[in-house]
Design an enzyme around this catalytic site. Structure first.
Site, short mmCIF file in Angstrom:
data_model
loop_
_atom_site.label_atom_id
_atom_site.label_comp_id
_atom_site.label_asym_id
_atom_site.label_seq_id
_atom_site.Cartn_x
_atom_site.Cartn_y
_atom_site.Cartn_z
N SER A 272 0.95 -1.34 0.46
CA SER A 272 -0.42 0.12 -0.09
C SER A 272 0.78 0.81 0.16
CB SER A 272 -1.07 0.01 1.05
OG SER A 272 -0.40 0.01 2.08
N LYS A 273 0.31 2.36 0.18
CA LYS A 273 1.25 3.89 0.45
C LYS A 273 2.35 3.47 1.60
CE LYS A 273 -2.28 6.71 -2.40
NZ LYS A 273 -3.27 8.24 -2.43
#
Length: 469
Positions: A237-238
């Site tokens: 994810s980010k």
């Protein structure tokens, strides 16, 4: 048979590294086998698809050099074709209209959840003659018996019982086709021979195979690539660095470094770490992709990027470095030849952003000296060598690297000091910190006027320091 692969992203966000790796595997497979690589934009999610996301996909593919042979094709421009196929499935009895209300479907789901069973449609409208004039969806009539066998090129043989699959919706109440139907029609019409995609699509594959069989079409080969995980084992994810691919360009990465890193996430060829695209085309085999997920390691990516920066043509790096200097408010034309700056810094930076930052001193004065470097090197004892260097540099004839090296050596011998006792105070005075290329290279790139101006600044700093002691 001509091999035809495709990359089919949804433009609902940035093009992330997982998508890039899938595109790379598809591209390499096509290139190795003399095939064609097709780009398809799956933009049927009208609420979430954006033009900005489409542009991000196209920009990312261009920056990475993953050129496509056909496309980009947009699903939103093919609705008539999807509806033509759906109507054909209705006529052949492979699909039917369903008028079940949302409330009934929700009740079925709730009941299944209570029984801890997999939610599925119960086929209530399968044998009813639903009026086309009333609100309805169209469902695919999935086979009730038998199995679907997927000869997956990565995961091996996968067998799914048709009893586990319900009659999925292929056209919504508003008349729009659903994902599984659109994908099947596109792969069929575009004559895709090999579908290489993330393993989050494994559950869709048996459904799509059944639709293709109902249409009497030859099945493509499938390869489901395991996902990329963060260092904590969670889906990337980010917070793990899973930013849009163009952010890597902004952060000063080279496209070949990112591609080399991504191909090694789940694929290998012996112990080799560094691959050119040409080598990858010759060596890549989809069957060698690991079945287990891979872990994203940002430090390894930085290591690869540094390698490619060091090994690349300085002229190319200069071209790529220029906009990063511009973002720091630096006009690279107002200084030495940029390629000379690159040659001096090429082995000292992991990213182009870092190279721009550590090269800023060449183009402009700094506001203050690095505190620890000044404390160590700009002491009263440095006054004499700095004043001597100022005199020699002021009177130096040719401003060349060799003449500058000799000037530093001359002052060292004159004052009977170790070379470092002269070079380090001089480096901190001119650069503002204790690290830079060789002292002769540093002085040459900064230029006479700036060097003398900064030596004066260092001498004033020493004087102030002495006064406050």
């Amino acid at each position: 048979m001509t091999i035809r692969t495709r990359f089919a992203p949804s433009p609902t966000g940035y093009l992330h590294v997982g998508g890039v790796r899938t595109a790379l595997f598809s591209w390499l497979f096509a290139r190795r086998h003399g095939g064609l690589f097709i780009l398809r934009i799956e933009d049927t999610d009208l609420e979430r698809s954006t033009a900005a996301s489409v542009n991000a996909i196209l920009e990312g593919m261009t920056w990475l050099g993953l050129e496509y042979d056909e496309g980009p094709f947009y699903q939103t421009k093919r609705f008539d074709r999807y509806n033509e196929v759906i109507d054909g499935l209705l006529e052949s009895g492979h699909a039917y209209r369903c008028s079940c209300s949302r409330e009934r479907i929700d009740a079925l789901r709730d009941e299944a959840m209570k029984r801890k069973a997999k939610p599925r449609y119960d086929g209530h409208c399968r044998n009813l003659n639903v009026d086309p004039g009333q609100p309805h969806v169209v469902r695919f009539r999935n086979p009730e018996t038998g199995v679907v066998v997927i000869d997956d090129m990565v995961k091996g043989k996968i067998t799914v019982s048709n009893e586990e699959l319900d009659d999925l919706i292929i056209r919504r109440t508003d008349g729009s086709p659903t994902y599984n139907l659109s994908v099947v029609v596109d792969d069929m019409d575009m004559e895709i021979t090999h579908v290489i995609r993330g393993d989050d699509h494994v559950n869709n594959t048996p459904r799509q195979i059944n639709i293709l069989k109902a249409l009497g079409k030859v099945l493509p080969r499938y390869a489901h690539v395991p996902m990329i995980l963060g260092s904590d084992g969670a889906r990337l994810s980010k917070r793990h660095g899973a930013v849009g691919v163009m952010q890597y360009m902004e952060d000063g990465f080279l496209p070949e470094a990112l591609l080399n890193y991504l191909v090694r996430l789940g694929w290998s060829h012996g112990d080799q770490e560094i691959f050119s695209l040409e080598e990858l085309v010759q060596l890549f085999d989809i069957g060698d992709v690991n079945r287990a997920p891979s872990t994203f390691n940002y430090e390894k990516l930085l290591w690869l990027n540094q390698h490619y920066i060091k090994e690349s043509d300085p002229l190319r790096i200069a071209h790529l470095l220029s906009p990063h200097l511009g973002r720091l408010g630096i006009d690279p034309a107002q200084g030495p030849e940029l390629v000379e700056v690159v040659r001096a810094q090429q082995e000292r930076a992991k990213t182009l952003v870092e190279m721009a930052e550590i090269s800023a001193f060449i183009y402009r004065d700094f506001d203050a000296f690095d505190e620890s470097a000044a404390k160590k090197h700009l002491r009263p004892v440095a006054r004499e060598p700095l004043e001597a260097m100022k005199t020699v540099l002021t009177n130096l004839g040719e401003w060349t690297r060799e003449a500058l090296r000799q000037a530093v050596q001359q002052v060292s011998e004159q004052l009977q000091l170790n070379m470092g006792k002269v070079a380090q105070p001089l480096r901190v005075a001119v650069v503002g910190r204790a690290a830079s290329p060789g002292i002769d290279e540093t002085l040459y790139l900064v230029g006479r006027e700036a060097c003398l101006r900064r030596i004066d600044m260092a001498l004033a700093f020493i004087t102030t320091r002495e006064a406050s002691a």
